[in-house]
Design a protein around this motif. Structure first.
Motif, mmCIF file in Angstrom:
data_model
loop_
_atom_site.group_PDB
_atom_site.id
_atom_site.type_symbol
_atom_site.label_atom_id
_atom_site.label_comp_id
_atom_site.label_asym_id
_atom_site.label_seq_id
_atom_site.Cartn_x
_atom_site.Cartn_y
_atom_site.Cartn_z
ATOM 1 N N UNK A 82 33.073 28.048 34.506
ATOM 2 C CA UNK A 82 32.658 26.830 35.396
ATOM 3 C C UNK A 82 33.251 26.962 36.609
ATOM 4 N N UNK A 83 34.572 27.003 36.931
ATOM 5 C CA UNK A 83 35.306 27.013 38.006
ATOM 6 C C UNK A 83 35.132 28.205 38.387
ATOM 7 N N UNK A 84 35.539 29.460 37.971
ATOM 8 C CA UNK A 84 35.593 30.732 38.731
ATOM 9 C C UNK A 84 34.339 31.610 38.716
ATOM 10 N N UNK A 85 33.252 31.325 37.964
ATOM 11 C CA UNK A 85 32.308 32.173 37.734
ATOM 12 C C UNK A 85 32.570 33.399 37.032
ATOM 13 N N UNK A 86 32.423 34.455 37.629
ATOM 14 C CA UNK A 86 32.940 35.692 37.011
ATOM 15 C C UNK A 86 34.029 36.327 37.831
ATOM 16 N N UNK A 87 34.751 35.683 38.582
ATOM 17 C CA UNK A 87 35.583 36.228 39.560
ATOM 18 C C UNK A 87 37.128 36.483 38.581
ATOM 19 N N UNK A 88 37.320 36.072 37.415
ATOM 20 C CA UNK A 88 38.544 36.115 36.548
ATOM 21 C C UNK A 88 38.184 36.463 35.254
ATOM 22 N N UNK A 89 39.348 37.117 34.453
ATOM 23 C CA UNK A 89 39.244 37.114 33.138
ATOM 24 C C UNK A 89 40.402 36.426 32.485
ATOM 25 N N UNK A 90 40.127 36.015 31.103
ATOM 26 C CA UNK A 90 41.333 35.429 30.603
ATOM 27 C C UNK A 90 42.029 36.395 30.138
ATOM 28 N N UNK A 91 43.510 36.249 30.318
ATOM 29 C CA UNK A 91 44.355 37.578 29.939
ATOM 30 C C UNK A 91 45.091 37.185 28.637
ATOM 31 N N UNK A 92 44.328 37.760 27.647
ATOM 32 C CA UNK A 92 44.251 37.404 26.108
ATOM 33 C C UNK A 92 45.703 38.378 25.760
ATOM 34 N N UNK A 93 46.349 39.079 26.663
ATOM 35 C CA UNK A 93 47.272 39.917 26.350
ATOM 36 C C UNK A 93 48.476 38.904 26.115
ATOM 37 N N UNK A 94 48.529 37.812 26.673
ATOM 38 C CA UNK A 94 49.665 36.689 26.479
ATOM 39 C C UNK A 94 49.303 35.866 25.268
ATOM 40 N N UNK A 95 50.385 35.553 24.692
ATOM 41 C CA UNK A 95 50.548 34.582 23.617
ATOM 42 C C UNK A 95 51.295 33.564 23.778
ATOM 43 N N UNK A 96 50.927 32.417 23.923
ATOM 44 C CA UNK A 96 49.311 31.883 24.080
ATOM 45 C C UNK A 96 48.680 32.113 25.508
ATOM 46 N N UNK A 97 47.560 32.408 25.268
ATOM 47 C CA UNK A 97 47.136 32.622 26.608
ATOM 48 C C UNK A 97 46.225 31.114 27.371
ATOM 49 N N UNK A 98 46.553 30.270 26.509
ATOM 50 C CA UNK A 98 46.428 28.868 26.989
ATOM 51 C C UNK A 98 47.017 27.708 26.343
ATOM 52 N N UNK A 99 47.380 26.561 26.888
ATOM 53 C CA UNK A 99 47.983 25.225 26.221
ATOM 54 C C UNK A 99 47.339 24.353 26.865
ATOM 55 N N UNK A 100 47.204 23.029 26.271
ATOM 56 C CA UNK A 100 46.684 21.781 26.593
ATOM 57 C C UNK A 100 47.806 20.867 26.800
ATOM 58 N N UNK A 101 47.595 19.855 27.642
ATOM 59 C CA UNK A 101 48.613 18.816 27.767
ATOM 60 C C UNK A 101 47.754 17.796 28.860
ATOM 61 N N UNK A 102 48.751 16.846 29.119
ATOM 62 C CA UNK A 102 48.327 16.001 30.195
ATOM 63 C C UNK A 102 49.391 16.242 31.284
ATOM 64 N N UNK A 103 49.157 17.171 32.331
ATOM 65 C CA UNK A 103 49.870 17.799 33.061
ATOM 66 C C UNK A 103 50.207 16.667 34.407
ATOM 67 N N UNK A 104 49.056 16.268 34.822
ATOM 68 C CA UNK A 104 49.151 15.405 35.844
ATOM 69 C C UNK A 104 48.995 13.777 35.562
ATOM 70 N N UNK A 105 49.210 13.297 34.461
ATOM 71 C CA UNK A 105 49.685 12.119 33.905
ATOM 72 C C UNK A 105 48.640 11.052 34.076
ATOM 73 N N UNK A 106 47.229 11.368 33.899
ATOM 74 C CA UNK A 106 46.118 10.379 34.225
ATOM 75 C C UNK A 106 45.401 10.025 32.900
ATOM 76 N N UNK A 107 46.027 10.535 31.787
ATOM 77 C CA UNK A 107 45.714 10.356 30.400
ATOM 78 C C UNK A 107 44.267 10.954 29.987
ATOM 79 N N UNK A 108 44.041 12.156 30.655
ATOM 80 C CA UNK A 108 42.900 12.860 30.409
ATOM 81 C C UNK A 108 43.419 14.346 30.189
ATOM 82 N N UNK A 109 43.011 15.041 28.980
ATOM 83 C CA UNK A 109 43.627 16.316 28.701
ATOM 84 C C UNK A 109 43.297 17.358 29.613
ATOM 85 N N UNK A 110 44.394 18.201 30.115
ATOM 86 C CA UNK A 110 44.224 19.387 30.892
ATOM 87 C C UNK A 110 44.339 20.720 30.257
#
Length: 257
Positions: A82-110
């Motif tokens: 949605x953000x990058x179209x086809x310009x990037x790929x998720x680097x699945x070689x990393x473990x984990x390749x993603x994490x979630x949290x509220x990084x900017x403190x607005x009570x909405x999950x990032x």
């Protein structure tokens, strides 16, 4: 005045007088109760509501972050596309390749996602007006005077997509994104502000707005936090409390001539 002057018998005149007095007392008592009832029924002043946090629609402002199910790979892929179209790929070689949290403190999950450039899409990543904010965490904290940043084919990237309303980063309107070079790219861990402060107790600390992304480098914990204008590494040896101010730049129209 004599009661007999009214031309009425004494007992009848007395009865009329008592009746008039009783009616007057009844009216006064009724008025008193009415005033008391109105006073007791008046609503108490309401406390002012807190203004909506960034990224939260005014009508959807939560009191605490919604409990959402763990991210699925296809959901993460959809958000990245949605953000990058086809310009990037998720680097699945990393473990984990993603994490979630509220990084900017607005009570909405990032969500923070490790990425790598698509080999044939560098032009899209380096367009003049991208849909994301590109930052190099390995360079100077003040990048206003630096040449325009560019993404190279071998860059390891971390995208942090800020959430919107109760659905967080999954929401189709969640578009505010930071694309970070020289950011955590492996062994990422999520730390709450409380855990962060405990890890660096006694050190000079930044004003945290939300969760931080931690990465162990050379046996030492290194953390990435949101300063209100950008994301920055925290180093207790060099932090001087000025990084948040240096990250905020005036628009050209606001600068002095």
């Amino acid at each position: 005045m004599q009661l007999r002057a009214l031309g009425l018998p004494l007992d009848r005149s007395l009865a009329i007088c008592l009746f008039v007095i009783a009616c007057a007392l009844s009216v006064l008592n009724g008025c008193s109760k009415s005033e008391k009832s109105r006073a007791e029924g008046s609503p108490q002043p309401l406390t002012a509501e807190a203004p909506p946090s960034p990224g939260i629609a005014p009508g959807d402002q939560p009191q605490q972050m919604s409990k959402l199910p763990p991210p699925k790979p296809n959901e993460v892929q959809e958000a990245v596309k949605r953000i990058f179209k086809e310009a990037v790929l998720i680097d699945t070689n990393n473990k984990p390749s993603f994490i979630v949290g509220d990084f900017n403190g607005d009570l909405s999950q990032d969500i923070a996602v490790t990425l790598k450039p698509a080999s044939d899409k560098l032009a899209e990543l380096n367009e003049e007006f991208p849909n994301w904010i590109l930052r190099d965490l390995g360079g100077s904290s003040d990048q206003s005077e630096s040449p325009r940043l560019r993404v190279a084919a071998n860059d390891k990237l971390l995208a942090i997509i800020h959430g919107y309303a109760v659905k967080g980063w999954r929401d189709p309107q969640a578009s505010q994104t930071y694309l970070l070079k020289n950011a955590p790219h492996s062994d990422m861990e999520l730390y709450s502000p409380k855990e962060f402060m405990a890890a660096y107790q006694g050190k000079k600390l930044p004003q945290l707005r939300g969760d931080v992304v931690g990465q162990e480098i050379g046996g030492k914990l290194k953390c990435l936090y949101f300063s209100g204008a950008t994301y920055s590494w925290y180093d207790p040896k060099t932090f001087d409390g000025e990084s948040e101010q240096r990250a905020i730049h005036m628009a050209p129209s606001e600068t002095k001539k």
